[in-house]
Design an enzyme around this catalytic site. Structure first.
Site, PDB file in Angstrom:
ATOM      1  CD  GLU B  61      29.496 -70.189   6.099  1.00 44.27           C
ATOM      2  OE1 GLU B  61      29.217 -69.946   7.273  1.00 44.27           O
ATOM      3  OE2 GLU B  61      29.185 -69.449   5.145  1.00 44.27           O
ATOM      4  CG  ASP B  72      24.293 -68.112  14.031  1.00 41.44           C
ATOM      5  OD1 ASP B  72      24.142 -67.943  12.809  1.00 41.44           O
ATOM      6  OD2 ASP B  72      25.337 -68.548  14.541  1.00 41.44           O
TER       7      ASP B  72
END
Ligand SMILES: Cc1ncc(COP(=O)(O)O)c(C=O)c1O
Lengths: 406, 273
Positions: B61, B72
């Site tokens: 990824e 995040d």
């Protein structure tokens, strides 16, 4: 980009502009619900909870009751005799500065705090820029016995130190946010990050008409008391007439949306005033941030740009999606005011009317000062004075002192 | 098309490169290992990419750095900041991916504004021309995915969707129908970042997914150690490891450190695979 709107097939409400946006939360090509899957169930639950509450007379009774006996509503409409003479227009102020906690933010948070309780949640989180929404949320949390954490950019904590202390006095925790530009947009990011992890017992009390559906709709409905009251008060004062121009400052756009909701079906010209350094309508481009599609300050790759202005409450690179829609339709127009004009308007209102406005609200006044000569003689102009300037006095003192020295 | 109607996935379509690779590996008895890297984070990020592939990644990824990464935690935020400070652009990352020339499928992870700004068709085609197999757009939920999915499907870019612990059964079914490549099982409510211990939610989420699809299921968010990877793979087909790898890079590690961490994970998974 407008061809990319995917939710336009949701039929609009029969009430026309500023009605219900439909289940996908669309305002033309804007709005929607762009959140991670972890938050989708919570957004759907909230939409249901708000729809049920909004249809429930008991909810309205409690909301209006608290605003009346605790929040200081209705707030007055003040006719400015001296400043009107100076400007050559008839200037009316909707006095949200006189609401409890010093701004219109209280209207929204009382509604959301009651909803938090209805949903069986016991904790609220909020983002704040100027600190006004943080103070309001901390206040509502204290009133209803809810836990409260407020996220605030480190730059804003510096600029608005007194409001930080106020929130702490009210029993809330203020969490400094150092990422990004350390201002409002980063505080929203951090609040969202907290919410993803805490959503089962926590409500995110968003401070403006922004974020994923149902927030823009819900916050506008909770702020429309400003516009609905002002319309009644204007008609009383003006022998049944409406003002010619209705002006409000725009950060995320909640005081403007609440104000416009009361006048959108009249002949009044609607004007939103953004900070020149954070003008999402004037210089923004369609994009997606904080759960919504709207106009955003961004670069050619789609990186979000930082907004800069004298007022922390307007340092936001986006704007509520319904404003982007009203602008696209031309029903409202959006202008900007720069820091110098804002400071002058701030001083002018203090000296001529004995009212010290919030720097955010001074943006709306600055537009009137600049445009007064262009308006037809005898025009009636309603300005929503979204908040009082106590929080800004120290900052303005420093700026004026620095100017005198240079 | 109404934005409120979840898109019905056309599962009859030909499986893409990512799904085929992961199914083949699974059928051969292996557990899947998918490391996450931030594109353009450092001068040697292409070497890091090659190193994790050499150490046994089944797919990688690759994040496109974004100014406001809402899903995040601090480690990946720091990686975003570093990548953007280096002037990294989405196309720059894709050019690097081409230059890296790795053999395993690349999955681009990007926040939706970068896609929206480029335009759905242009982004889908840019990914395809860079040889990218798939995309994950975490802030693009099922209800809003239509315009992107159409262009991604047309360009043969597989769009991987996430199932969260909070997703109710009818959403799980709709998400699994529309997901391509694999289904991303979110291990816990929260943002990316290492966790000392995993909660029990991952197994529940994987169980719900298994009831509706035979697509490979990989678990991500918080998987930090070989032991945790093994634990999760007792129910899942594989793991996605992000912050634990990126932290080593943020702390100054390079291709070697990244490679040896991924090799550790590989060894642990192969022992149970
Ligand atoms: C007094 C005041 N007015 C206006 C704003 C801007 O918010 P909005 O555009 O949502 O009304 C703020 C935000 O902090 C504020 O404190």
């Amino acid at each position: 980009m407008s061809a990319q709107a995917s939710g336009d097939s949701v039929p609009g409400p029969p009430t026309g502009l500023m009605g219900e946006p439909g289940p996908a939360g669309r305002y033309g090509e804007f709005g929607g619900r762009f959140v991670p899957e972890s938050l989708m169930p919570a957004c759907l639950e909230l939409a249901d909870a708000f729809a049920t509450a909004w249809a429930d007379p008991a909810y309205h009774a409690e909301y209006s009751g608290i605003l009346a006996t605790y929040g200081g509503r209705p707030t007055p409409l003040t006719e400015c005799a001296r400043l009107s003479a100076h400007l050559g227009v008839r200037l009316l102020l909707k006095r949200e500065d006189l609401a409890h906690t010093g701004s219109h933010k209280i209207n929204n948070v009382i509604g959301q705090a009651l909803l938090t309780r209805r949903m069986g949640k016991h904790r609220m989180i909020a983002e704040t820029g100027a600190g006004q929404h943080g103070v309001a949320t901390a206040t509502a949390a204290a009133l209803l016995g809810l836990e409260c954490v407020v996220f605030m950019g480190e730059v804003d904590i510096e600029r608005q130190a007194l409001n930080v202390f106020r929130m702490e006095l009210l029993g809330s925790e203020v969490r400094p946010v150092g990422s990004g530009s350390a201002t409002l947009k980063d505080a929203v990011n951090e609040a969202m990050r907290d919410w993803v992890a805490t959503v089962t017992d926590t409500h995110y009390c968003i401070g403006s008409v922004m974020g994923p559906h149902p927030f823009p709709y819900m916050v506008r409905q909770l702020q429309r008391v400003v516009g609905d009251e002002a319309r009644r008060q204007c008609r009383e004062l003006l022998d049944g007439a409406d003002p010619d121009v209705v002006v409000a400052c725009v950060g995320g756009g909640s005081n403007a949306a609440g104000t416009f909701a009361g006048f959108v079906d009249t002949e009044a010209r609607l004007v939103g005033v953004e900070a020149a350094g954070g003008a999402a309508i004037t210089t923004g481009i369609p994009g997606v941030l904080h759960g919504m599609r709207s106009q955003l300050l961004q670069d050619e790759s789609g990186q979000i740009l930082e907004a800069h202005s004298i007022s922390a409450g307007l340092d936001y690179p986006g704007i509520g999606p319904e404003h982007a829609h009203l602008a696209a339709l031309g029903r409202a127009t959006y202008a900007t005011a720069d820091d110098d004009e804002v400071l002058s308007a701030f001083q002018l209102l203090a000296e001529t009317e004995g009212i010290i406005p919030a720097l955010e609200s001074a943006h709306a006044l600055a537009w009137v000062v600049r445009q007064a000569r262009e308006l037809p003689a005898g025009s009636t102009v309603l300005v929503t004075l979204s908040g009082r300037g106590d929080k800004d006095v120290a900052q303005v003192r420093d700026i004026l002192a620095a100017r005198r020295r240079s | 098309m109404s934005a409120t109607t979840p898109i019905e996935g056309d599962r009859a379509s030909v499986p893409g490169a990512l799904e085929t690779t992961l199914r083949d590996r699974r059928d051969a008895g292996a557990k899947l290992l998918v490391p996450y890297l931030m594109g353009g984070m450092s001068n040697d990020w292409v070497q890091v990419l090659q190193a994790v592939v050499a150490a046994g990644a089944d797919a990688v990824e690759v994040g496109l750095p974004f100014s406001d990464p809402m899903m995040d935690g601090p480690v990946i935020q720091e990686a975003d900041v570093r990548a953007l400070r280096r002037g990294t652009t989405p196309q720059g990352v894709l050019d690097d991916v081409i230059a890296a020339g790795v053999e395993v499928p690349i999955i681009v992870m990007t926040y939706y504004n970068l896609v929206f700004r480029a335009g759905h068709r242009r982004m889908a085609r840019s990914l395809a021309s860079a040889g990218v197999a798939a995309a994950i757009v975490p802030d693009l939920p099922l209800e809003e995915i239509g315009p992107w999915a159409e262009e991604a499907d047309a360009a043969s870019v597989e769009t991987v969707l996430m199932v969260a612990p909070a997703s109710p059964p009818e959403r799980v079914r709709a998400i699994c129908r529309r997901s391509r490549g694999f289904v991303y099982a979110v291990a816990q409510m929260g943002v990316t970042g290492e966790r000392a211990a995993l909660g029990g939610e991952a197994a529940t989420v994987v169980g719900r997914i298994r009831q509706t699809t035979d697509l490979p299921v990989c678990v991500g968010i918080g998987i930090s150690t070989p032991a945790q990877a093994v634990e999760v793979c007792s129910v899942a087909d594989g793991v996605i490891v992000g912050s634990a790898l990126v932290r080593r890079l943020v702390e100054g590690g390079g291709p070697e450190a990244a490679g040896s961490f991924i090799a550790e994970l590989r060894t642990a998974l192969d022992a149970v695979g």
